[in-house]
Design a protein around this motif. Structure first.
Motif, mmCIF file in Angstrom:
data_model
loop_
_atom_site.group_PDB
_atom_site.id
_atom_site.type_symbol
_atom_site.label_atom_id
_atom_site.label_comp_id
_atom_site.label_asym_id
_atom_site.label_seq_id
_atom_site.Cartn_x
_atom_site.Cartn_y
_atom_site.Cartn_z
ATOM 1 N N VAL A 3 0.784 -1.194 -0.039
ATOM 2 C CA VAL A 3 0.108 -0.072 -0.032
ATOM 3 C C VAL A 3 0.701 1.437 -0.029
ATOM 4 O O VAL A 3 0.447 2.113 -0.605
ATOM 5 C CB VAL A 3 -1.010 0.119 1.178
ATOM 6 C CG1 VAL A 3 -1.541 1.363 1.423
ATOM 7 C CG2 VAL A 3 -1.909 -1.208 1.180
ATOM 8 N N HIS A 4 1.890 1.280 0.889
ATOM 9 C CA HIS A 4 2.895 2.216 0.808
ATOM 10 C C HIS A 4 3.474 2.651 -0.643
ATOM 11 O O HIS A 4 3.661 4.098 -1.100
ATOM 12 C CB HIS A 4 3.893 2.002 1.788
ATOM 13 C CG HIS A 4 5.024 3.459 1.909
ATOM 14 N ND1 HIS A 4 4.637 4.652 2.549
ATOM 15 C CD2 HIS A 4 6.192 3.715 1.378
ATOM 16 C CE1 HIS A 4 5.665 5.357 2.451
ATOM 17 N NE2 HIS A 4 6.411 4.850 1.889
ATOM 18 N N ALA A 5 3.864 1.583 -1.148
ATOM 19 C CA ALA A 5 4.471 1.594 -2.670
ATOM 20 C C ALA A 5 3.286 2.607 -3.585
ATOM 21 O O ALA A 5 3.575 3.448 -4.447
ATOM 22 C CB ALA A 5 5.011 0.536 -3.286
ATOM 23 N N ASN A 6 2.031 1.982 -3.440
ATOM 24 C CA ASN A 6 1.134 2.540 -4.154
ATOM 25 C C ASN A 6 0.555 3.952 -3.911
ATOM 26 O O ASN A 6 0.532 5.031 -4.638
ATOM 27 C CB ASN A 6 -0.347 1.725 -3.842
ATOM 28 C CG ASN A 6 0.060 0.428 -4.754
ATOM 29 O OD1 ASN A 6 0.646 0.252 -5.853
ATOM 30 N ND2 ASN A 6 -0.955 -0.474 -4.071
ATOM 31 N N ARG A 7 0.774 4.312 -2.437
ATOM 32 C CA ARG A 7 0.681 5.625 -2.377
ATOM 33 C C ARG A 7 1.733 6.507 -2.760
ATOM 34 O O ARG A 7 1.524 7.860 -3.044
ATOM 35 C CB ARG A 7 0.511 5.662 -0.650
ATOM 36 C CG ARG A 7 -0.686 5.352 0.136
ATOM 37 C CD ARG A 7 -0.789 5.542 1.444
ATOM 38 N NE ARG A 7 -0.827 6.829 1.791
ATOM 39 C CZ ARG A 7 -0.924 7.438 3.079
ATOM 40 N NH1 ARG A 7 -0.189 6.443 4.028
ATOM 41 N NH2 ARG A 7 -0.849 8.784 3.450
ATOM 42 N N VAL A 8 2.986 6.315 -2.614
ATOM 43 C CA VAL A 8 3.793 6.831 -3.381
ATOM 44 C C VAL A 8 3.857 6.945 -4.628
ATOM 45 O O VAL A 8 4.085 8.229 -5.139
ATOM 46 C CB VAL A 8 5.455 6.200 -3.278
ATOM 47 C CG1 VAL A 8 6.611 6.832 -3.980
ATOM 48 C CG2 VAL A 8 5.660 6.165 -1.728
ATOM 49 N N ALA A 9 3.285 6.049 -5.428
ATOM 50 C CA ALA A 9 3.086 6.500 -6.922
ATOM 51 C C ALA A 9 1.940 7.205 -7.115
ATOM 52 O O ALA A 9 2.001 7.981 -7.916
ATOM 53 C CB ALA A 9 2.802 4.857 -7.367
ATOM 54 N N VAL A 10 0.809 7.265 -6.550
ATOM 55 C CA VAL A 10 -0.217 8.198 -6.598
ATOM 56 C C VAL A 10 0.111 9.578 -6.191
ATOM 57 O O VAL A 10 -0.033 10.659 -6.859
ATOM 58 C CB VAL A 10 -1.401 7.856 -5.561
ATOM 59 C CG1 VAL A 10 -2.572 8.948 -5.358
ATOM 60 C CG2 VAL A 10 -2.131 6.573 -5.823
ATOM 61 N N ALA A 11 0.883 9.581 -5.317
ATOM 62 C CA ALA A 11 1.548 11.218 -4.658
ATOM 63 C C ALA A 11 2.390 11.694 -5.806
ATOM 64 O O ALA A 11 2.338 12.639 -6.111
ATOM 65 C CB ALA A 11 2.126 10.969 -3.405
ATOM 66 N N PHE A 12 3.199 10.887 -6.261
ATOM 67 C CA PHE A 12 4.065 11.077 -7.353
ATOM 68 C C PHE A 12 3.188 11.750 -8.872
ATOM 69 O O PHE A 12 3.270 12.793 -9.220
ATOM 70 C CB PHE A 12 5.081 10.173 -8.122
ATOM 71 C CG PHE A 12 5.557 10.544 -9.261
ATOM 72 C CD1 PHE A 12 6.739 11.316 -9.345
ATOM 73 C CD2 PHE A 12 5.047 10.049 -10.523
ATOM 74 C CE1 PHE A 12 7.250 11.723 -10.592
ATOM 75 C CE2 PHE A 12 5.603 10.502 -11.753
ATOM 76 C CZ PHE A 12 6.768 11.210 -11.778
ATOM 77 N N TRP A 13 2.160 10.962 -9.091
ATOM 78 C CA TRP A 13 1.461 11.320 -10.211
ATOM 79 C C TRP A 13 0.681 12.550 -9.800
ATOM 80 O O TRP A 13 0.088 13.139 -10.904
ATOM 81 C CB TRP A 13 0.382 10.005 -10.704
ATOM 82 C CG TRP A 13 1.123 9.148 -11.278
ATOM 83 C CD1 TRP A 13 1.645 8.135 -11.109
ATOM 84 C CD2 TRP A 13 2.101 9.487 -12.963
ATOM 85 N NE1 TRP A 13 2.682 7.310 -12.003
ATOM 86 C CE2 TRP A 13 2.775 8.457 -13.236
ATOM 87 C CE3 TRP A 13 1.929 10.503 -13.671
ATOM 88 C CZ2 TRP A 13 3.353 8.351 -14.280
ATOM 89 C CZ3 TRP A 13 2.347 10.577 -14.749
ATOM 90 C CH2 TRP A 13 3.285 9.502 -15.252
ATOM 91 N N TRP A 77 -5.324 5.578 -3.323
ATOM 92 C CA TRP A 77 -6.125 6.706 -3.838
ATOM 93 C C TRP A 77 -7.093 7.445 -2.602
ATOM 94 O O TRP A 77 -7.033 8.501 -2.704
ATOM 95 C CB TRP A 77 -7.004 6.417 -4.775
ATOM 96 C CG TRP A 77 -7.846 7.293 -5.494
ATOM 97 C CD1 TRP A 77 -9.135 7.693 -5.620
ATOM 98 C CD2 TRP A 77 -7.468 8.349 -6.305
ATOM 99 N NE1 TRP A 77 -9.754 8.568 -6.466
ATOM 100 C CE2 TRP A 77 -8.448 9.226 -6.748
ATOM 101 C CE3 TRP A 77 -6.212 8.912 -6.882
ATOM 102 C CZ2 TRP A 77 -8.376 10.369 -7.545
ATOM 103 C CZ3 TRP A 77 -5.870 10.045 -7.579
ATOM 104 C CH2 TRP A 77 -7.138 10.848 -7.728
ATOM 105 N N ALA A 78 -7.358 6.655 -1.741
ATOM 106 C CA ALA A 78 -8.447 7.179 -0.765
ATOM 107 C C ALA A 78 -7.535 7.909 0.271
ATOM 108 O O ALA A 78 -8.235 8.939 0.833
ATOM 109 C CB ALA A 78 -9.185 6.003 -0.080
ATOM 110 N N LEU A 79 -6.309 7.680 0.347
ATOM 111 C CA LEU A 79 -5.250 8.414 1.200
ATOM 112 C C LEU A 79 -4.560 9.498 0.594
ATOM 113 O O LEU A 79 -3.713 10.073 1.168
ATOM 114 C CB LEU A 79 -4.227 7.364 1.646
ATOM 115 C CG LEU A 79 -5.135 6.188 2.588
ATOM 116 C CD1 LEU A 79 -4.049 5.249 2.939
ATOM 117 C CD2 LEU A 79 -5.544 6.735 4.108
ATOM 118 N N LYS A 80 -4.980 9.844 -0.695
ATOM 119 C CA LYS A 80 -4.061 10.676 -1.447
ATOM 120 C C LYS A 80 -3.915 12.171 -0.682
ATOM 121 O O LYS A 80 -3.036 12.857 -1.000
ATOM 122 C CB LYS A 80 -4.670 10.875 -2.808
ATOM 123 C CG LYS A 80 -6.132 11.358 -2.867
ATOM 124 C CD LYS A 80 -6.426 11.695 -4.357
ATOM 125 C CE LYS A 80 -7.963 12.029 -4.522
ATOM 126 N NZ LYS A 80 -8.479 13.127 -3.788
#
Length: 93
Positions: A3-13, A77-80
């Motif tokens: 989930v952290h990796a996905n959060r980093v990816a979302v934050a980057f985009w 995405w929910a934590l973006k």
């Protein structure tokens, strides 16, 4: 960690021009695809605990593992709005 990796990816985009709109469209698709996969979590079970306890078995079931991967995208995405890209990178995995 996933989930952290996905959060980093979302934050980057989200730092990229048009990134939020692009991710919003992607998450709409993710919701549809996930909604067409069977939920592998037994009724009454905690989905995170079930994932951790059954990781190997879930990994050999593409539909079940895919459901979880899509859920992790949606969780990120929910934590973006909670933490930005720089903060998430500083926290590590």
């Amino acid at each position: 960690g996933e989930v952290h990796a996905n959060r980093v990816a979302v934050a980057f985009w989200l730092t990229q021009p048009g990134g939020e709109a692009r991710l919003s469209k992607l998450m709409d698709v993710v919701r549809v695809v996930q909604g067409n996969l069977p939920n592998p979590v037994p009724a009454g079970e905690d989905r995170v605990a079930f994932f951790q306890q059954n990781y190997t078995a879930l990994g050999s079931n593409p539909a079940a593992y895919g459901w979880y991967q899509f859920q992790m995208f949606l969780d990120a995405w929910a934590l973006k709005d909670q933490k930005d890209f720089r903060t998430l990178l500083a926290e590590g995995a």
